[in-house]
Design an enzyme around this catalytic site. Structure first.
Site, PDB file in Angstrom:
ATOM      1  N   SER A  65       0.798  -1.237   0.000  1.00 39.48           N
ATOM      2  CA  SER A  65       0.000   0.000   0.000  1.00 39.48           C
ATOM      3  C   SER A  65       0.826   1.281   0.000  1.00 39.48           C
ATOM      4  CB  SER A  65      -0.942   0.019   1.201  1.00 39.48           C
ATOM      5  OG  SER A  65      -2.079  -0.769   0.945  1.00 39.48           O
ATOM      6  N   LYS A  68       0.086   3.714  -2.779  1.00 42.02           N
ATOM      7  CA  LYS A  68      -0.960   4.743  -2.785  1.00 42.02           C
ATOM      8  C   LYS A  68      -0.403   6.158  -2.818  1.00 42.02           C
ATOM      9  CE  LYS A  68      -4.642   2.101  -0.440  1.00 42.02           C
ATOM     10  NZ  LYS A  68      -3.980   0.817  -0.134  1.00 42.02           N
ATOM     11  N   SER A 129      -5.774   3.561   4.847  1.00 42.37           N
ATOM     12  CA  SER A 129      -5.227   2.809   3.712  1.00 42.37           C
ATOM     13  C   SER A 129      -6.342   2.116   2.944  1.00 42.37           C
ATOM     14  CB  SER A 129      -4.186   1.779   4.180  1.00 42.37           C
ATOM     15  OG  SER A 129      -3.427   1.308   3.082  1.00 42.37           O
ATOM     16  N   LYS A 254       3.323   6.368   5.371  1.00 42.33           N
ATOM     17  CA  LYS A 254       2.423   5.358   4.822  1.00 42.33           C
ATOM     18  C   LYS A 254       2.955   3.949   5.067  1.00 42.33           C
ATOM     19  CE  LYS A 254      -1.278   4.137   2.728  1.00 42.33           C
ATOM     20  NZ  LYS A 254      -1.229   2.887   3.542  1.00 42.33           N
TER      21      LYS A 254
END
Length: 435
Positions: A65, A68, A129, A254
């Site tokens: 992720s 992203k 997320s 993140k």
């Protein structure tokens, strides 16, 4: 009366005092045994792009992720360009709705009968997320996830990232997308790039849109308060205040986790006005310790701040070994010395010798034509730039031309010679060239 024990104590105190007189002069060395318990790790200064740590940073790996942040950068850029507004409503497709309720995936519930704003989906993609939120944003901007991949890859190429594999916008393994996987991608494909590439993306995000930290530092937030499925989002970044791995100064960035990529985290911390970006890919031992990516990130952050500091190197009016002077045309003097205008601020590791410098000059060819300056010349005239690097720094910068630099200036003034001197020089030059 002094006993043997008293003598021993006195000797010990004397030894300590003697050592104390030498301690200030002892050199401090970097910890060259340090390593991160992960398959790859990387750290850079956010402002300059100076690389502070590189452990298999060029190795292509799964990033889950973390993917992203590429798409979310594009959202920020679209808003900046006026192509998108935070208040724009986003319709939810069958694909996004189905993905939003898939078990065991990070998401917020999305319903086709509702509309959500760009800002709501943006926040959920960062904080929770939310995979389906990222799909919905991609569909809003490009019409489909497949089309948005082209935008993502074009953005990566603009940043000089050529070897990344991007097969979807969420970072999930394609197996979770089923028949909805983007065109031209495999059933079990997954996004991959290097830790260095992740650092490049994160640095662009923070430099171009520092306001993103307001979102990435948010610990909890409600989503869909006026819908049939309100939910409290909880940030997956456990290094934020109030979480189990909280670390002062951390305000992003993140996480990412899949079976293929393992536990990953791109983090950022600011301390004493110096912001660092760290990347940890596939932290070891995640199955037994879900905090390991954060504890390893904390170790990496401490390593950078403990072993590196910003110092001024070089000196004002210092000479340049490879360029001591420049020829002068039609001047009273036929050459003029050139020097560095000022020192530069550089990240220096504790074990580096700041006296071992490499000075690389670059002359301004518009001012210095045919290797000559035209008189008259004023002292302090800029004639080029010089990059200054430490000779024993093997890590370098994220960008090839990012080394710190200062102006090259003339060390003195040179008046224009009178016509008789100029004429005599032209005559002597003519005959010297003739013979």
């Amino acid at each position: 009366m002094r006993t043997k024990k008293t003598h021993f104590v006195l000797l010990l105190v004397t030894l300590l005092l003697t050592l104390g007189t030498f301690l200030p002069t002892l050199s401090v060395h970097a910890d060259d045994t340090f390593s991160v318990n992960s398959q790859a790790a990387f750290a850079v200064d956010a402002t300059s792009g100076k690389i502070l740590y590189n452990q298999d940073g060029d190795k292509t790996m799964g990033i889950a992720s973390i993917s992203k942040i590429i798409g979310l950068y594009i959202v920020l850029d679209q808003v900046k360009e006026g192509k998108l507004s935070w208040d724009d409503e986003v319709a939810i497709s069958d694909y996004a709705e189905t993905l939003s309720i898939a078990p065991n995936l990070s998401n917020v519930p999305l319903h086709k009968e509702n509309t959500y704003t760009v800002k709501e989906l943006f926040d959920s993609a960062f904080i929770q997320s939310a995979n389906a939120s990222m799909v919905a944003l991609a569909e809003k901007i490009s019409g489909s996830e497949t089309a948005f991949l082209t935008v993502m890859n074009d953005q990566l190429k603009e940043w000089g990232i050529e070897d990344a594999t991007i097969v979807n916008v969420s970072g999930l393994n394609n197996v979770y997308l089923g028949a909805n996987r983007p065109e031209g991608t495999g059933e079990t494909d997954e996004n991959q790039m290097s830790a260095k590439d992740v650092a490049i993306i994160a640095r662009h995000l923070l430099l171009d849109f520092p306001e993103v930290l307001e979102v990435t530092s948010t610990a909890t937030k409600m989503f869909g308060e006026n819908t049939q499925s309100p939910v409290e989002m909880v940030n997956w970044n456990w290094m934020l205040p109030g979480f189990i791995n909280a670390k002062e100064g951390v305000d992003g960035l993140k996480t990412g986790t899949t079976d293929f990529a393992g536990a990953c985290f791109v983090g950022t911390i600011e301390r004493d006005g110096k912001r660092i970006i760290t990347v940890v890919l596939n932290a070891e031992g995640h199955e037994l310790n879900p905090s390991v990516r954060f504890t390893e990130t904390a170790r990496l952050m401490d390593y950078c701040y403990d072993n590196w500091s910003v110092k001024e190197i070089g000196k004002s009016n210092a000479s340049i070994p490879s360029l001591e002077s420049i020829n002068v045309k039609n001047g009273k003097e036929t050459s003029v010395n050139v020097v560095l205008k000022s020192p530069v601020s550089v990240w220096v590791r504790n074990d580096m010798d700041t006296g071992q410098l490499t000075i690389t000059p670059k002359i301004d060819e518009e001012k210095v034509k045919d290797n000559e300056l035209e008189a008259p010349i004023v002292r302090g005239t800029k004639v080029g730039t010089a990059t200054i690097t430490l000779a024993n720094d093997q890590l370098g910068y994220l960008e090839d031309d990012a080394s710190p630099s200062t102006d090259i200036i003339t060390a003195s003034s040179v008046e224009k010679a009178n016509i008789f001197v100029i004429g005599w020089r032209n005559v002597t030059n003519f005959f010297s060239n003739l013979f």
